[in-house]
Design a protein around this motif. Structure first.
Motif, PDB file in Angstrom:
ATOM      1  N   ASP A  91      -2.895   1.713 -65.086  1.00 24.54           N
ATOM      2  CA  ASP A  91      -3.111   0.308 -64.749  1.00 24.54           C
ATOM      3  C   ASP A  91      -4.217  -0.269 -65.625  1.00 24.54           C
ATOM      4  O   ASP A  91      -4.140  -1.400 -66.078  1.00 24.54           O
ATOM      5  CB  ASP A  91      -3.461   0.176 -63.271  1.00 24.54           C
ATOM      6  N   PHE A  92      -5.280   0.522 -65.845  1.00 25.58           N
ATOM      7  CA  PHE A  92      -6.332   0.123 -66.767  1.00 25.58           C
ATOM      8  C   PHE A  92      -7.075   1.369 -67.241  1.00 25.58           C
ATOM      9  O   PHE A  92      -6.932   2.451 -66.675  1.00 25.58           O
ATOM     10  CB  PHE A  92      -7.298  -0.894 -66.134  1.00 25.58           C
ATOM     11  N   LEU A  93      -7.838   1.210 -68.330  1.00 24.29           N
ATOM     12  CA  LEU A  93      -8.613   2.331 -68.847  1.00 24.29           C
ATOM     13  C   LEU A  93     -10.001   1.852 -69.225  1.00 24.29           C
ATOM     14  O   LEU A  93     -10.218   0.686 -69.518  1.00 24.29           O
ATOM     15  CB  LEU A  93      -7.913   3.031 -70.011  1.00 24.29           C
ATOM     16  N   ILE A  94     -10.932   2.805 -69.171  1.00 22.69           N
ATOM     17  CA  ILE A  94     -12.324   2.543 -69.515  1.00 22.69           C
ATOM     18  C   ILE A  94     -12.767   3.630 -70.479  1.00 22.69           C
ATOM     19  O   ILE A  94     -12.456   4.809 -70.274  1.00 22.69           O
ATOM     20  CB  ILE A  94     -13.225   2.566 -68.263  1.00 22.69           C
ATOM     21  N   SER A  95     -13.491   3.272 -71.524  1.00 23.14           N
ATOM     22  CA  SER A  95     -14.017   4.267 -72.452  1.00 23.14           C
ATOM     23  C   SER A  95     -15.539   4.185 -72.480  1.00 23.14           C
ATOM     24  O   SER A  95     -16.117   3.120 -72.269  1.00 23.14           O
ATOM     25  CB  SER A  95     -13.441   4.076 -73.853  1.00 23.14           C
ATOM     26  N   ASP A  96     -16.157   5.329 -72.736  1.00 20.15           N
ATOM     27  CA  ASP A  96     -17.610   5.416 -72.747  1.00 20.15           C
ATOM     28  C   ASP A  96     -18.044   6.412 -73.814  1.00 20.15           C
ATOM     29  O   ASP A  96     -17.716   7.590 -73.721  1.00 20.15           O
ATOM     30  CB  ASP A  96     -18.112   5.849 -71.364  1.00 20.15           C
ATOM     31  N   ARG A  97     -18.767   5.937 -74.825  1.00 20.46           N
ATOM     32  CA  ARG A  97     -19.317   6.794 -75.875  1.00 20.46           C
ATOM     33  C   ARG A  97     -20.709   7.241 -75.437  1.00 20.46           C
ATOM     34  O   ARG A  97     -21.492   6.446 -74.910  1.00 20.46           O
ATOM     35  CB  ARG A  97     -19.410   6.011 -77.179  1.00 20.46           C
ATOM     36  N   TYR A  98     -21.031   8.523 -75.660  1.00 17.65           N
ATOM     37  CA  TYR A  98     -22.332   9.052 -75.244  1.00 17.65           C
ATOM     38  C   TYR A  98     -22.665  10.300 -76.051  1.00 17.65           C
ATOM     39  O   TYR A  98     -21.874  10.751 -76.886  1.00 17.65           O
ATOM     40  CB  TYR A  98     -22.333   9.366 -73.736  1.00 17.65           C
ATOM     41  N   PHE A  99     -23.834  10.875 -75.801  1.00 23.28           N
ATOM     42  CA  PHE A  99     -24.233  12.141 -76.389  1.00 23.28           C
ATOM     43  C   PHE A  99     -24.406  13.147 -75.258  1.00 23.28           C
ATOM     44  O   PHE A  99     -24.975  12.814 -74.215  1.00 23.28           O
ATOM     45  CB  PHE A  99     -25.526  12.005 -77.197  1.00 23.28           C
ATOM     46  N   VAL A 100     -23.913  14.353 -75.462  1.00 27.01           N
ATOM     47  CA  VAL A 100     -23.995  15.397 -74.441  1.00 27.01           C
ATOM     48  C   VAL A 100     -25.461  15.722 -74.191  1.00 27.01           C
ATOM     49  O   VAL A 100     -26.240  15.892 -75.138  1.00 27.01           O
ATOM     50  CB  VAL A 100     -23.212  16.657 -74.881  1.00 27.01           C
ATOM     51  N   ASP A 104     -29.027  17.126 -73.684  1.00 24.90           N
ATOM     52  CA  ASP A 104     -29.781  18.196 -74.333  1.00 24.90           C
ATOM     53  C   ASP A 104     -29.143  18.689 -75.630  1.00 24.90           C
ATOM     54  O   ASP A 104     -29.403  19.812 -76.065  1.00 24.90           O
ATOM     55  CB  ASP A 104     -30.000  19.377 -73.383  1.00 24.90           C
ATOM     56  N   THR A 105     -28.271  17.889 -76.230  1.00 26.82           N
ATOM     57  CA  THR A 105     -27.668  18.232 -77.525  1.00 26.82           C
ATOM     58  C   THR A 105     -27.592  16.956 -78.363  1.00 26.82           C
ATOM     59  O   THR A 105     -27.865  15.859 -77.872  1.00 26.82           O
ATOM     60  CB  THR A 105     -26.234  18.798 -77.381  1.00 26.82           C
ATOM     61  N   ASP A 106     -27.180  17.108 -79.597  1.00 32.71           N
ATOM     62  CA  ASP A 106     -26.927  15.932 -80.422  1.00 32.71           C
ATOM     63  C   ASP A 106     -25.425  15.744 -80.624  1.00 32.71           C
ATOM     64  O   ASP A 106     -24.998  15.063 -81.547  1.00 32.71           O
ATOM     65  CB  ASP A 106     -27.654  16.043 -81.760  1.00 32.71           C
ATOM     66  N   MET A 107     -24.617  16.334 -79.719  1.00 26.82           N
ATOM     67  CA  MET A 107     -23.162  16.242 -79.844  1.00 26.82           C
ATOM     68  C   MET A 107     -22.663  14.904 -79.297  1.00 26.82           C
ATOM     69  O   MET A 107     -22.879  14.575 -78.131  1.00 26.82           O
ATOM     70  CB  MET A 107     -22.481  17.399 -79.112  1.00 26.82           C
ATOM     71  N   GLU A 108     -22.007  14.173 -80.169  1.00 27.26           N
ATOM     72  CA  GLU A 108     -21.427  12.895 -79.800  1.00 27.26           C
ATOM     73  C   GLU A 108     -20.157  13.137 -78.982  1.00 27.26           C
ATOM     74  O   GLU A 108     -19.427  14.102 -79.216  1.00 27.26           O
ATOM     75  CB  GLU A 108     -21.097  12.116 -81.075  1.00 27.26           C
ATOM     76  N   ALA A 109     -19.881  12.241 -78.039  1.00 25.55           N
ATOM     77  CA  ALA A 109     -18.704  12.409 -77.183  1.00 25.55           C
ATOM     78  C   ALA A 109     -18.149  11.054 -76.784  1.00 25.55           C
ATOM     79  O   ALA A 109     -18.824  10.020 -76.856  1.00 25.55           O
ATOM     80  CB  ALA A 109     -19.075  13.215 -75.948  1.00 25.55           C
ATOM     81  N   LEU A 110     -16.898  11.088 -76.360  1.00 27.68           N
ATOM     82  CA  LEU A 110     -16.228   9.903 -75.844  1.00 27.68           C
ATOM     83  C   LEU A 110     -15.462  10.316 -74.602  1.00 27.68           C
ATOM     84  O   LEU A 110     -14.773  11.344 -74.596  1.00 27.68           O
ATOM     85  CB  LEU A 110     -15.253   9.326 -76.886  1.00 27.68           C
ATOM     86  N   ASP A 111     -15.597   9.526 -73.554  1.00 25.58           N
ATOM     87  CA  ASP A 111     -14.828   9.735 -72.338  1.00 25.58           C
ATOM     88  C   ASP A 111     -13.891   8.547 -72.186  1.00 25.58           C
ATOM     89  O   ASP A 111     -14.338   7.393 -72.231  1.00 25.58           O
ATOM     90  CB  ASP A 111     -15.758   9.829 -71.122  1.00 25.58           C
TER      91      ASP A 111
END
Length: 170
Positions: free
Chosen positions: A62-71, A73-80
């Motif tokens: 029906d809808f979606l949400i995205s969120d960019r962040y860093f894990v 205690d790390t410098d690993m970039e992520a997207l949910d």
């Protein structure tokens, strides 16, 4: 004779355009659904890495949400990317630039395409499938809006999550 020849050429070209257009549309298996890939691709364009995305999902979005962040205690970039149904069922897909080793209880190994080994977890709250490919960790989590019962029509199975995982592409 030229009218017939022109008609033949135009008909052939029209058929060719239709056939080429159909090749770009991947067939979605029964019980799976399309979603707005443009929104996900826009979010991915903000990342410093380029993960693959699912071709389809096991819920009607029906809808979606995205969120960019860093894990933490790390410098690993992520997207949910969280996909929601009208009834508030949730399929969350996380893309992490790096390898995350999570501690899980009662895991099951599953084999994805290209001989990739994934880890599957099923408990009363969520079903999780995660794997690593080309330095990117993918984690797919399904949570029903209701308690997961055998008679729940929205109950997504392990094979559904594996099917979606196998559909990931650039």
């Amino acid at each position: 004779m030229t009218k017939k020849y022109n008609f033949f050429i135009i008909s052939t070209l029209a058929l060719l355009f239709v056939l080429v257009g159909c090749q770009n549309n991947q067939t979605i298996p029964d019980g799976f659904y399309s979603y707005e890939k443009g929104e996900v691709k826009t979010a991915i364009n903000e990342l410093s890495f380029q993960p693959e995305i699912p071709s389809y999902v096991p819920i009607e979005v029906d809808f979606l949400i995205s969120d960019r962040y860093f894990v933490k205690d790390t410098d690993m970039e992520a997207l949910d990317v969280s996909f929601y149904t009208r009834n508030n069922d949730l399929l969350s897909v996380q893309f992490i630039d790096g390898n995350i080793d999570e501690e899980w209880i009662d895991t099951e190994s599953v084999t994805l395409e290209d001989e990739i080994t994934g880890i599957y977890v099923d408990n009363a709250f969520a079903k999780v499938l995660y794997w690593e490919k080309s330095g990117i960790t993918y984690k797919m989590t399904y949570r029903s809006s209701t308690l997961m019962e055998e008679d729940n029509a929205n109950n997504i199975s392990k094979s559904d999550l594996v099917e979606v995982a196998n559909s990931f592409q650039s």
